[in-house]
Design a protein around this motif. Structure first.
Motif, PDB file in Angstrom:
ATOM      1  N   VAL A 228       0.870  -1.172   0.000  1.00 57.73           N
ATOM      2  CA  VAL A 228       0.000   0.000   0.000  1.00 57.73           C
ATOM      3  C   VAL A 228       0.906   1.221   0.000  1.00 57.73           C
ATOM      4  N   SER A 229       0.865   2.002  -1.056  1.00 56.31           N
ATOM      5  CA  SER A 229       1.705   3.189  -1.132  1.00 56.31           C
ATOM      6  C   SER A 229       0.991   4.369  -0.503  1.00 56.31           C
ATOM      7  N   GLY A 230       1.778   5.329  -0.046  1.00 55.43           N
ATOM      8  CA  GLY A 230       1.213   6.533   0.546  1.00 55.43           C
ATOM      9  C   GLY A 230       0.560   6.285   1.878  1.00 55.43           C
ATOM     10  N   GLY A 231       0.896   5.161   2.533  1.00 54.51           N
ATOM     11  CA  GLY A 231       0.247   4.814   3.787  1.00 54.51           C
ATOM     12  C   GLY A 231       1.154   5.014   4.978  1.00 54.51           C
ATOM     13  N   GLY A 232       0.633   5.623   6.044  1.00 56.40           N
ATOM     14  CA  GLY A 232       1.348   5.742   7.308  1.00 56.40           C
ATOM     15  C   GLY A 232       0.854   4.664   8.247  1.00 56.40           C
ATOM     16  N   PHE A 233       1.769   3.930   8.892  1.00 54.42           N
ATOM     17  CA  PHE A 233       1.391   2.786   9.705  1.00 54.42           C
ATOM     18  C   PHE A 233       0.625   3.202  10.951  1.00 54.42           C
TER      19      PHE A 233
END
Length: 463
Positions: A228-233
C-alpha cells in the motif's frame, strides 16, 4: 551524549534516540513526541526517580468505576520456548514486549560469553541467545553460550526476535529508508531483506513498515504479497492492518485488500511522527495536533467517542483493552503545581466506551503502564512510579523503581550491584544475586524462566 531530540515511546514511555521507527525498549513503533535531550538530562536527570525529584506520585482518581476489565495480560500471553506471543482470537500477533515467565528461585549462572565489540542489543531465544554487536555483526549463541553462527548486516542498528517463526529481524539504516533483514535464529541463514524501518509478524505474513508504504511479506521467502503506497502505519490486529492514506484512517486485510475507509473527521487528529495510533482488542485510539483523542470501531471504522484531555499530547496502550493519553513533554517536564500555580499533568485512560479514569502524573515523570495478573485478577503496574493499581484504579501496592524489569509475576530489580526478584504485591525479594563488574551500563533482558545480563562486552545467561 549529544543533544539530538529523543522520542518518548507511546507504549512503554521510554526515551529513544530517533535512529529508527522502533522503540529500543519495547520494540513497538515509536508513537511519541520528540523531547530535547538536554531537557531530559537537566530537568529530570537520567534514571532519576520521584524520590530524588522530591515529588511523589498521587494515586489514580477514577471518574467512573470500570465494570470489568478484559482478560489480563497473563491470560492473553502464551509461552513458546524462550519467546512469547500474544494470542488474540486464536491468531498469533507477534509481540516482543510481551511479559515473560520469571525465575522464581535463586538462579544459577549457565554461561558467560565475551564479545570483541560492544553489544548493542541482546535477547534470549529458544536455544541460547542472539547478540547484535557494533559494525553490524549479528552472533547466534547456543544453549551453552558457544558461538553457533555469525553474520554481518551493514549499518544494523537494532534487532528483535520473532518467537513464533524463530526469525530475527535486523533493522538497518541507509541513504534512503533503511532495510529489514530476516535471519533464521537457529542457523543465521539470511532469509530475505526488503526496504523498510520496522517489521511485525501476524500469522503467516510479516508487515514491513517502509517510508510512506506498507508491505505484506511472505515470512518464509520474503516475496511481496501486497503493498500500500502513501500509507502511514497505525497498527495490526489478528486479521487487519491499520494505517493512514491521503489523511484518512483505513483498514486492510492480510491480503492487502481494503476493508474500510473511516469517515471519522480526523482533521485535528491526523497522524504525526509514528502515527499516534494504538490498536487494542476491540477499538482504536487516535490522537493528533488538535488535542482530541478519538475512539474508533475496529470492524467498521465508525467513531465511538471523542474526548479532549486538555492538552495536545499522544496516545499509548495498556494491553489488551485500554488506551491512555499522555501530556506533551513541555508539560511533563515543566514546573510542578507547587511552583507558580501550574497544574500537574494528567493522563486519561479509555476503553471502548470512552473515558475510564484520570491519572495524576508527577511532574518530571511519565506513565509507563504494564498489565499483570495478581491473585487471579488484572492489575496495572506503572513502572515509572512503581505503583500497582487494581481493576478499580486504586493503588494497592508498589514495586521497586529505577532499573526494574517486569515479568508475568513480579519484577527483576537491578540496583546496587545485584539482581533480585520481587513478586507483585510482596515487600521483600524472593532471592538476590550479586553481579560482578556491575556498573551503570549493565542491562538485564528477561527470557522465559531465564534472563540475560548485558555488561557491554560480556553477556551472561542465568536460569
Amino acid at each position: 551524549m549529544d543533544n539530538r531530540p529523543l522520542v518518548l515511546c507511546g507504549h512503554c514511555g521510554s526515551r529513544n534516540r530517533r535512529t529508527s521507527e522502533q522503540c529500543f525498549i519495547c520494540a513497538r513503533p515509536l508513537t511519541g513526541l520528540e523531547v530535547e535531550a538536554a531537557d531530559v538530562r537537566e530537568t529530570v536527570g537520567w534514571g532519576a526517580g520521584t524520590d530524588e525529584l522530591g515529588h511523589e506520585p498521587r494515586p489514580w482518581a477514577p471518574r467512573r468505576r470500570r465494570a470489568a476489565i478484559v482478560a489480563a495480560a497473563l491470560a492473553a500471553t502464551l509461552a513458546v520456548g524462550a519467546g512469547v506471543w500474544s494470542a488474540r482470537g486464536g491468531d498469533p500477533v507477534s509481540d516482543p514486549s510481551a511479559l515473560r515467565a520469571a525465575v522464581t528461585e535463586e538462579p544459577e549462572l549457565a554461561w558467560t560469553w565475551e564479545a570483541e565489540r560492544p553489544i548493542r542489543v541482546a535477547f534470549p531465544t529458544d536455544r541460547g541467545a542472539v547478540a547484535l554487536l557494533g559494525e553490524g555483526e549479528v552472533v547466534g549463541l547456543d544453549e551453552h553460550g558457544e558461538e553457533r553462527w555469525r553474520r554481518t548486516v551493514p549499518l544494523a542498528g537494532y534487532a528483535v526476535h520473532d518467537a513464533p517463526t524463530n526469525v530475527v529481524h535486523v533493522m538497518s539504516s541507509g541513504s534512503d529508508e533503511g532495510t529489514v533483514t530476516a535471519l533464521d535464529a537457529e542457523t543465521g541463514r539470511r532469509l530475505w531483506a526488503v526496504p523498510g524501518g520496522w517489521a511485525t509478524t501476524v500469522g503467516d505474513a510479516t508487515v514491513v513498515v517502509a517510508e510512506d508504504e506498507l508491505r505484506g511479506i511472505d515470512t518464509e521467502d520474503g516475496s511481496e504479497v501486497w503493498s500500500v503506497s502513501g500509507g502511514g502505519f497505525g497498527g495490526v490486529s489478528r486479521d487487519r492492518v491499520y494505517g493512514f492514506r491521503d489523511g484518512e484512517l483505513r483498514a486492510w486485510d492480510h491480503d492487502g485488500d481494503k476493508v474500510w475507509v473511516s469517515d471519522v473527521e480526523l482533521a485535528d487528529s491526523s497522524p504525526r511522527s509514528g502515527g499516534d495510533v494504538v490498536v487494542l482488542d476491540d477499538f482504536i485510539a487516535v490522537a493528533g495536533p488538535g488535542g482530541e483523542v478519538v475512539g474508533i470501531d475496529l470492524e467498521t471504522g465508525e467513531e465511538l467517542w471523542r474526548d479532549d484531555p486538555g492538552y495536545d499530547g499522544g496516545v499509548g496502550s495498556i494491553e489488551p483493552g485500554l488506551a491512555f493519553s499522555f501530556p506533551p513533554h513541555e508539560q511533563a517536564l515543566g514546573p510542578s503545581s507547587s511552583e507558580d500555580g501550574v497544574d500537574d499533568p494528567e493522563t486519561t485512560v479509555y476503553d471502548r466506551d470512552g473515558e475510564v479514569a484520570t491519572v495524576p502524573v508527577a511532574q518530571n515523570s511519565f506513565f509507563s503502564p504494564v498489565e499483570v495478573e495478581l491473585e487471579g485478577d488484572p492489575h496495572f503496574v506503572d513502572m515509572e512510579s512503581g505503583l500497582i493499581y487494581d481493576e478499580d484504579f486504586e493503588a494497592v501496592g508498589t514495586v521497586p523503581r529505577g532499573d526494574a524489569y517486569p515479568t508475568l509475576t513480579g519484577v527483576y530489580d537491578m540496583t546496587d550491584g545485584s539482581v533480585s526478584y520481587v513478586p507483585y504485591g510482596a515487600d521483600d525479594p524472593l532471592w538476590a544475586l550479586d553481579i560482578e563488574s556491575f556498573d551503570e551500563t549493565t542491562d538485564l533482558v528477561p527470557g522465559d524462566r531465564s534472563f540475560l545480563v548485558d555488561q557491554g562486552h560480556e553477556l551472561s545467561l542465568y536460569r
